[in-house]
Design a protein around this motif. Structure first.
Motif, PDB file in Angstrom:
ATOM      1  N   GLY A 159     -39.174   4.156 -34.254  1.00 55.73           N
ATOM      2  CA  GLY A 159     -38.812   2.919 -33.586  1.00 55.73           C
ATOM      3  C   GLY A 159     -37.363   2.575 -33.840  1.00 55.73           C
ATOM      4  N   ASP A 160     -36.831   1.688 -33.032  1.00 55.27           N
ATOM      5  CA  ASP A 160     -35.435   1.271 -33.172  1.00 55.27           C
ATOM      6  C   ASP A 160     -35.230   0.300 -34.322  1.00 55.27           C
ATOM      7  N   THR A 161     -36.287  -0.485 -34.646  1.00 55.22           N
ATOM      8  CA  THR A 161     -36.182  -1.486 -35.710  1.00 55.22           C
ATOM      9  C   THR A 161     -37.331  -1.306 -36.696  1.00 55.22           C
TER      10      THR A 161
ATOM     11  N   ARG B 117     -45.850   0.187 -34.437  1.00 55.80           N
ATOM     12  CA  ARG B 117     -46.240   1.518 -33.982  1.00 55.80           C
ATOM     13  C   ARG B 117     -47.008   2.286 -35.050  1.00 55.80           C
TER      14      ARG B 117
ATOM     15  N   ASP C 145     -39.346  -3.690 -37.604  1.00 57.84           N
ATOM     16  CA  ASP C 145     -40.501  -4.387 -37.018  1.00 57.84           C
ATOM     17  C   ASP C 145     -41.238  -3.490 -36.032  1.00 57.84           C
ATOM     18  N   GLU C 146     -40.484  -2.786 -35.205  1.00 55.65           N
ATOM     19  CA  GLU C 146     -41.088  -1.911 -34.208  1.00 55.65           C
ATOM     20  C   GLU C 146     -41.852  -0.759 -34.862  1.00 55.65           C
TER      21      GLU C 146
END
Length: 87
Positions: free
Chosen positions: A32-34, A41, A36-37
């Motif tokens: 993920g990019d962050t 996931r 949180d992401e």
């Protein structure tokens, strides 16, 4: 079956994005990019992986602590996240 919590090793940076892998679950990884992401996931990926093992009649691995050897496999170590599987 009760819920189980697996530890995911996270690597990467805010500039490069993040990926995570579960040392006790070969082949189960997410990206993920962050942060949180990747946490969102990770929960989805863990469920898909373990549900697939159950559907195939395979035993589920037991959660275990992350070891120094697991961390040595991480490039740009960013942390460890606990991810809960709720069947």
């Amino acid at each position: 079956m009760p819920e189980q919590t697996f530890l995911m090793v996270v690597e990467g940076t805010a500039e490069s994005g993040y990926c995570g892998f579960f040392p006790t679950l070969p082949g189960c990884a997410t990206a993920g990019d962050t942060l949180d992401e990747i946490v969102i996931r990770a929960s989805e990926g863990l469920s898909l992986h373990l549900d697939g093992l159950r559907a195939d009649g395979e035993p589920l691995p037991e959660p275990r602590p992350v070891t120094a050897a697991d961390l040595a496999d991480a490039e740009e170590f960013a942390g460890v996240v606990a991810v809960t599987y709720r069947p």
